[in-house]
Design a protein around this motif. Structure first.
Motif, mmCIF file in Angstrom:
data_model
loop_
_atom_site.group_PDB
_atom_site.id
_atom_site.type_symbol
_atom_site.label_atom_id
_atom_site.label_comp_id
_atom_site.label_asym_id
_atom_site.label_seq_id
_atom_site.Cartn_x
_atom_site.Cartn_y
_atom_site.Cartn_z
ATOM 1 N N PHE A 99 30.102 28.070 0.476
ATOM 2 C CA PHE A 99 30.254 26.977 1.435
ATOM 3 C C PHE A 99 30.928 27.479 2.708
ATOM 4 O O PHE A 99 32.011 28.074 2.652
ATOM 5 C CB PHE A 99 31.112 25.851 0.845
ATOM 6 N N GLN A 103 33.516 19.330 -0.309
ATOM 7 C CA GLN A 103 32.213 19.994 -0.332
ATOM 8 C C GLN A 103 31.597 19.973 -1.729
ATOM 9 O O GLN A 103 30.388 19.798 -1.881
ATOM 10 C CB GLN A 103 32.362 21.427 0.177
ATOM 11 N N TRP A 154 31.199 22.880 7.970
ATOM 12 C CA TRP A 154 30.238 22.180 7.112
ATOM 13 C C TRP A 154 29.282 21.309 7.925
ATOM 14 O O TRP A 154 28.055 21.392 7.783
ATOM 15 C CB TRP A 154 31.060 21.345 6.150
#
Length: 518
Positions: free
Chosen positions: A331, A186, A335
């Motif tokens: 995050f 990420q 995702w």
């Protein structure tokens, strides 16, 4: 000397004006809003001052070059602070945040500590990123693509075996072939958002972005990004540029294949030998020009991919917030689903604001005492969301449209929970929300997007709209045309227009002029 009318007093318009005036042109800048800055604006209340747009100072050599063109230096115009850590990352379900400290050795150590072997792979990744970045600056970004001659340069041709695969696969695939740890992935994929796109859509050529934050470092101009705008405006006015606010252009006047000037909302006509529009290209063509003078068709625009929208929260908070760095990223674990909610097929037909969201927080008060009263903090929160103006407007102190304010409440609760600030909501003393509907109303943003056209392969480099229009003396600059989004790109866009107005179609930077001392 030519008369030049520039539409828009964001950084691009001010930069065009300064550079043209430095050549001796008579320049007027026309800004529809009451203040300059455009998306890089500023808002103040009760002792808090918020930047309302860009907050990452990257690509420093672009700023250095721009200031040198005008006979000054970055050090003379800005007070830059190196940020350490560069940013902090909270991953959903992670027991502790990760601090990303700029510099090759620190970044490698961080990656190696989470995934054995990842340090060496990051070394190779950053070597590639630096090589591609240098090639981009030297061969791609300053090219107006009036021809494809620049792509035939030997530096490009000898790197084709490397470049071709980087264009053929996505950034996400490129990263995920090299790293296994989800949070490390990420960290390397998130920069795609700065380009107005998803890591699943951005070509892996854009892994070059990691060279900027991990290798090169992140800086902050003390006083905020409004100081960058003020510096460019100062240089423009020193050269005689007339900057007019509350001067909305409603029409670009044309005669055959030329423009004659512009008309303002009150009917005033400003004659000009050249017009430069730094408004969104879509707004310029659809609302300011007659149909026969447009460069792009309605059908072409229907197939374009907008950057995401953004829900912005400007929060003035009582008490200190050490849980947050100057830059902090949250995050989500899911995702791909989050990006699909922003960019997928449903995003246009049935848009929703992700909850929980992967989001960004800027806490400039961690570095700069001028942006908040003593004992208080300044937070700028950006939540990527579909470019959907129909979801409503933001407002002050919860007065925005219900869906926007409910989403803001959820974001505040998420930040409180994930970062360990349980009383965050109760400590907020100033609150303002900004939504895609506000971007559309204030800036004429295409589909309400926060950053113009997304940097997909079909909207990058020679495939991105150029700076020349169908009219021989009308040019376009800014984030919706070459070379792309972000303050450094906008400075380069201004330079591309200046080159084209001089008849220069070369692929390199403008030469720094020699000036008499004193």
């Amino acid at each position: 000397m030519s008369r030049v009318a520039v539409i828009g007093a964001g950084i691009t318009g001010l930069a065009v004006a300064a550079l043209r005036a430095d050549r001796g042109d008579e320049v007027v800048v026309l800004e529809a809003l009451p203040a300059i800055g455009g998306r890089a604006g500023s808002w103040e209340r009760d002792g808090f001052r918020f930047d309302t747009g860009p907050s990452w100072y990257l690509m420093p050599e672009v700023f250095d070059h721009f200031f040198e063109l005008l006979g000054t230096t970055t050090d003379a115009e800005l007070d830059l602070v190196d940020l350490q850590p560069a940013y902090r990352v909270y991953g959903e379900g992670e027991p502790e945040p990760i601090d990303i400290v700029s510099g090759r050795a620190s970044a490698v150590a961080t990656f190696e500590a989470r995934e054995p072997g990842a340090g060496a792979r990051l070394e190779a990744y950053l070597d590639s990123a630096a090589e591609v970045y240098d090639l981009a600056v030297s061969r791609f970004l300053y090219d107006p693509y009036t021809s494809l001659a620049g792509l035939a340069h030997r530096d490009v041709l000898r790197r084709l075996p490397t470049l071709a695969p980087l264009l053929a696969r996505s950034l996400a695939r490129h990263v995920e072939q090299r790293f296994d740890d989800p949070l490390l992935r990420q960290i390397l994929e998130y920069p795609a958002v700065f380009l107005g796109t998803s890591p699943y859509e951005a070509p892996s050529l854009y892994h070059l972005m990691s060279h900027l934050d991990l290798d090169d470092g992140v800086r902050y101009p003390r006083g905020g990004f409004t100081e960058v705008i003020a510096a460019v405006a100062r240089l423009a006015t020193a050269r005689g540029v007339h900057i007019r606010t509350d001067a909305r252009v409603t029409r670009i006047l044309t005669d055959g294949d030329r423009t004659l000037g512009v008309q303002l909302a009150d009917g005033e006509i400003i004659e000009a030998d050249h017009v430069v529009s730094t408004a969104d290209m879509h707004h310029t063509e659809q609302l300011l020009l007659p149909s026969e003078s447009r460069t792009r068709s309605d059908r072409w625009w229907d197939t374009r991919v907008s950057s995401p929208g953004a829900l912005l929260l400007l929060l003035g908070v009582e008490g200190e917030l050490p849980q947050l760095a100057h830059h902090t990223l949250l995050f989500t674990a899911d995702w791909a689903t989050g990006f699909d909610a922003i960019f997928g097929a449903e995003a246009r037909s049935n848009p929703v604001i992700p909850d929980p969201a992967s989001l960004y927080i800027c806490r400039p008060s961690a570095t700069d005492a001028t942006v908040a009263p003593a004992g208080h903090e300044n937070l700028f929160v950006l939540v990527p969301m579909p470019a959907a103006p129909e979801l409503g407007h933001g407002g002050e102190d919860g007065a925005g449209d219900p869906l926007i304010e409910a989403a803001a409440d959820a974001v505040i609760a998420q930040i409180a929970s994930w970062t360990g600030i349980p009383d965050l909501a109760e400590r907020i003393r100033v609150r303002r929300t900004i939504s895609p509907a506000d971007f559309a109303a204030d800036f004429g943003a295409f589909r309400g997007g926060a950053l113009g056209l997304a940097h997909t392969l079909r909207q990058s480099a020679m495939f991105r709209p150029g700076n020349r229009s169908a009219l021989e003396n009308l040019h376009y600059a800014g984030h919706s045309v070459l070379p792309g989004v972000g303050l450094p790109m906008c400075l380069i866009s201004a330079e591309l227009v200046v080159k084209l107005m001089d008849g220069d179609t070369g692929t390199g930077r403008l030469s720094v002029p020699e000036r008499a001392e004193g």
